[in-house]
Design a protein around this motif. Structure first.
Motif, PDB file in Angstrom:
ATOM      1  N   VAL A  40       0.762  -1.210   0.152  1.00 60.36           N
ATOM      2  CA  VAL A  40      -0.007  -0.068   0.152  1.00 60.36           C
ATOM      3  C   VAL A  40       0.971   1.244   0.063  1.00 60.36           C
ATOM      4  N   GLY A  41       0.574   2.239  -0.971  1.00 63.87           N
ATOM      5  CA  GLY A  41       1.325   3.429  -0.996  1.00 63.87           C
ATOM      6  C   GLY A  41       0.721   4.516  -0.527  1.00 63.87           C
ATOM      7  N   SER A  42       0.219   5.544  -1.287  1.00 64.75           N
ATOM      8  CA  SER A  42      -0.673   6.634  -0.851  1.00 64.75           C
ATOM      9  C   SER A  42      -1.940   6.185  -0.590  1.00 64.75           C
ATOM     10  N   THR A  43      -2.434   6.821   0.492  1.00 62.48           N
ATOM     11  CA  THR A  43      -3.846   6.609   0.795  1.00 62.48           C
ATOM     12  C   THR A  43      -4.279   8.167   0.963  1.00 62.48           C
ATOM     13  N   TYR A  44      -4.547   8.438   2.249  1.00 61.14           N
ATOM     14  CA  TYR A  44      -4.880   9.797   2.513  1.00 61.14           C
ATOM     15  C   TYR A  44      -4.037  10.858   2.247  1.00 61.14           C
ATOM     16  N   HIS A  66      -8.197  10.895  -3.103  1.00 63.52           N
ATOM     17  CA  HIS A  66      -6.938  10.614  -1.957  1.00 63.52           C
ATOM     18  C   HIS A  66      -7.242  11.756  -0.956  1.00 63.52           C
ATOM     19  N   MET A  67      -7.892  12.848  -1.415  1.00 68.21           N
ATOM     20  CA  MET A  67      -8.113  14.073  -0.255  1.00 68.21           C
ATOM     21  C   MET A  67      -9.489  13.749   0.566  1.00 68.21           C
ATOM     22  N   LYS A  68     -10.036  12.719   0.466  1.00 71.97           N
ATOM     23  CA  LYS A  68     -11.105  12.157   1.303  1.00 71.97           C
ATOM     24  C   LYS A  68     -10.613  11.039   2.143  1.00 71.97           C
ATOM     25  N   ARG A  69     -10.648  11.137   3.302  1.00 70.37           N
ATOM     26  CA  ARG A  69     -10.210  10.036   4.271  1.00 70.37           C
ATOM     27  C   ARG A  69     -10.643   8.846   3.967  1.00 70.37           C
ATOM     28  N   GLY A  70      -9.832   7.812   3.407  1.00 73.18           N
ATOM     29  CA  GLY A  70     -10.135   6.528   3.007  1.00 73.18           C
ATOM     30  C   GLY A  70     -10.649   6.316   1.836  1.00 73.18           C
ATOM     31  N   GLY A  71     -10.826   7.577   0.816  1.00 73.57           N
ATOM     32  CA  GLY A  71     -11.336   7.559  -0.484  1.00 73.57           C
ATOM     33  C   GLY A  71     -10.577   6.772  -1.425  1.00 73.57           C
ATOM     34  N   ASN A 127     -14.715   5.157   3.771  1.00 75.15           N
ATOM     35  CA  ASN A 127     -13.853   4.754   4.779  1.00 75.15           C
ATOM     36  C   ASN A 127     -13.033   3.471   4.769  1.00 75.15           C
ATOM     37  N   TYR A 128     -13.504   2.688   3.780  1.00 75.22           N
ATOM     38  CA  TYR A 128     -12.611   1.469   3.960  1.00 75.22           C
ATOM     39  C   TYR A 128     -11.222   1.246   3.941  1.00 75.22           C
ATOM     40  N   PHE A 129     -10.646   2.328   2.950  1.00 73.06           N
ATOM     41  CA  PHE A 129      -9.084   2.230   3.023  1.00 73.06           C
ATOM     42  C   PHE A 129      -8.438   2.841   4.304  1.00 73.06           C
TER      43      PHE A 129
END
Length: 104
Positions: free
Chosen positions: A8-12, A29-34, A97-99
């Motif tokens: 896993v690389g970039s998330t939020y 990516h700018m939404k938490r867990g998006g 919110n899954y990620f």
């Protein structure tokens, strides 16, 4: 990611970080867990991208070497650009919110 032997690389990303990496102004990516980006061998990334397209779970699935991508409910031919060294997946909607460790 583990199923496909990917990391896993970039998330939020906050807006400043998103801009610094050249992300879209409307990046999930700018939404938490998006959204989350995954990297690994080209074969493993291809397997994940093919699975993601078939799964129906994602709002976005980008991996340029596949030659097709999923965006806004449609499979599109070609490349979205900027996604040749990683898979980008976004659940969107209720799964946002899954990620980030939340529920699906």
């Amino acid at each position: 990611a583990k199923k496909f032997d990917l990391s896993v690389g970039s998330t939020y990303r906050d807006p400043a970080k998103n801009a610094s990496v050249g992300g879209s102004k409307s990046s999930r990516h700018m939404k938490r867990g998006g959204a989350a980006d995954f990297s690994g061998s080209p074969d493993d990334m291809r397997r994940m991208a093919e699975w993601a397209l078939r799964s129906g779970l994602f709002a976005e699935s980008f991996y340029d070497p596949l030659g097709q991508y999923f965006d806004n409910g449609r499979i599109n031919k070609g490349q979205i650009g900027g996604h040749s060294d990683h898979n980008h997946l976004s659940l969107g909607g209720a799964g946002v919110n899954y990620f980030y460790g939340g529920r699906r």
